[in-house]
Motif scaffolding. Structure first.
Motif, short mmCIF file in Angstrom:
data_model
loop_
_atom_site.label_atom_id
_atom_site.label_comp_id
_atom_site.label_asym_id
_atom_site.label_seq_id
_atom_site.Cartn_x
_atom_site.Cartn_y
_atom_site.Cartn_z
N GLN A 63 75.37 59.77 16.19
CA GLN A 63 76.42 58.76 16.27
C GLN A 63 77.23 58.64 14.98
O GLN A 63 76.69 58.60 13.89
CB GLN A 63 75.80 57.41 16.56
N VAL A 64 78.53 58.52 15.18
CA VAL A 64 79.44 58.20 14.08
C VAL A 64 79.44 56.68 13.91
O VAL A 64 79.44 55.95 14.90
CB VAL A 64 80.86 58.72 14.40
N HIS A 65 79.40 56.22 12.67
CA HIS A 65 79.46 54.79 12.41
C HIS A 65 80.60 54.47 11.45
O HIS A 65 81.16 55.36 10.81
CB HIS A 65 78.15 54.28 11.80
N GLU A 66 80.91 53.18 11.36
CA GLU A 66 81.90 52.72 10.39
C GLU A 66 81.46 51.36 9.86
O GLU A 66 80.54 50.75 10.39
CB GLU A 66 83.28 52.62 11.05
N LEU A 67 82.11 50.92 8.81
CA LEU A 67 81.79 49.61 8.24
C LEU A 67 83.08 48.82 8.07
O LEU A 67 83.98 49.25 7.36
CB LEU A 67 81.08 49.77 6.89
N ILE A 120 80.54 44.63 10.18
CA ILE A 120 80.22 45.18 11.50
C ILE A 120 80.52 46.67 11.55
O ILE A 120 81.26 47.20 10.72
CB ILE A 120 81.03 44.49 12.64
N CYS A 121 79.89 47.33 12.53
CA CYS A 121 80.35 48.66 12.94
C CYS A 121 81.10 48.44 14.24
O CYS A 121 80.56 47.85 15.18
CB CYS A 121 79.19 49.62 13.16
N ASN A 122 82.35 48.87 14.29
CA ASN A 122 83.17 48.57 15.47
C ASN A 122 83.45 49.80 16.32
O ASN A 122 84.44 49.83 17.05
CB ASN A 122 84.46 47.88 15.04
N GLN A 123 82.58 50.80 16.22
CA GLN A 123 82.65 51.88 17.19
C GLN A 123 82.32 51.25 18.55
O GLN A 123 81.54 50.30 18.62
CB GLN A 123 81.62 52.97 16.85
N PRO A 124 82.91 51.78 19.64
CA PRO A 124 82.72 51.14 20.95
C PRO A 124 81.24 50.90 21.29
O PRO A 124 80.44 51.83 21.25
CB PRO A 124 83.35 52.15 21.93
N GLY A 125 80.91 49.65 21.56
CA GLY A 125 79.55 49.29 21.96
C GLY A 125 78.60 49.02 20.82
O GLY A 125 77.52 48.45 21.03
N HIS A 126 78.94 49.42 19.61
CA HIS A 126 77.98 49.32 18.51
C HIS A 126 77.75 47.89 18.04
O HIS A 126 76.64 47.53 17.65
CB HIS A 126 78.41 50.21 17.33
N TYR A 127 78.80 47.07 18.08
CA TYR A 127 78.60 45.65 17.69
C TYR A 127 77.58 45.02 18.63
O TYR A 127 76.64 44.35 18.17
CB TYR A 127 79.93 44.89 17.74
N GLY A 130 73.96 45.56 18.05
CA GLY A 130 73.33 44.85 16.94
C GLY A 130 73.84 45.25 15.57
O GLY A 130 73.27 44.85 14.55
N MET A 131 74.93 46.03 15.55
CA MET A 131 75.43 46.49 14.24
C MET A 131 76.35 45.44 13.61
O MET A 131 77.57 45.59 13.56
CB MET A 131 76.16 47.83 14.38
N HIS A 132 75.72 44.36 13.14
CA HIS A 132 76.46 43.31 12.45
C HIS A 132 75.50 42.62 11.49
O HIS A 132 74.30 42.53 11.74
CB HIS A 132 77.04 42.31 13.45
CU LIG Z 1 78.06 52.19 14.70
#
Ligand SMILES: [Cu+2]
Length: 139
Positions: A63-67, A120-127, A130-132
């Protein structure tokens, strides 16, 4: 006599350094580790000033993530979600690092004022996964 005056000089030096440290703008570094479905910070609070986020995608999936750094008083888990992502335009967005592949790191340096933030990570579905994580900047 000589020894005494040297000691006084050393003490004065320490006091001066202490004053400088408390009045100068803080320069803080925060390590943000993006796991499969969480974001971990090495500290949840820093002093206002220049803050550098060292973001690392530590996923063991592909998975690619972002911040994304948002300034908000909302709880980290109570942000609105539309079509699988948090509508960033509804927030005061301070900055972001986008599209980190697994194993990659990116830095983001921001000037932050005191207040409550959510990362947050705002890749689709990642928030929603639990990515917050909440983040506080103190005066
Ligand atoms: Cu992510």
């Amino acid at each position: 006599m000589t020894i005494t005056s040297t000691r006084i000089a050393a003490c004065a030096g320490v006091v001066t350094l202490g004053l400088l440290a408390s009045t100068a703008h803080a320069k803080e570094t925060v390590k943000a580790t993006l796991n499969n479905d969480t974001i971990q910070l090495d500290t949840g609070s820093v002093k206002a000033g220049t803050v550098t986020f060292e973001a690392t995608n530590a996923s063991d999936t592909k998975q690619v993530h972002e911040l994304v750094v948002l300034k908000t008083d909302l709880s980290a888990d109570k942000l609105p979600v539309k079509n699988g992502a948090v509508p960033e335009k509804q927030f005061k967005k301070m900055g972001e690092v986008e599209d980190m592949a697994p194993g990659k790191s990116k830095r983001l340096t921001l000037k932050l004022t005191p207040g409550n933030y959510v990362l947050i990570c705002n890749q689709p579905g990642h928030y929603a996964m639990g990515m917050h994580v909440p983040f506080v900047v103190t005066p």
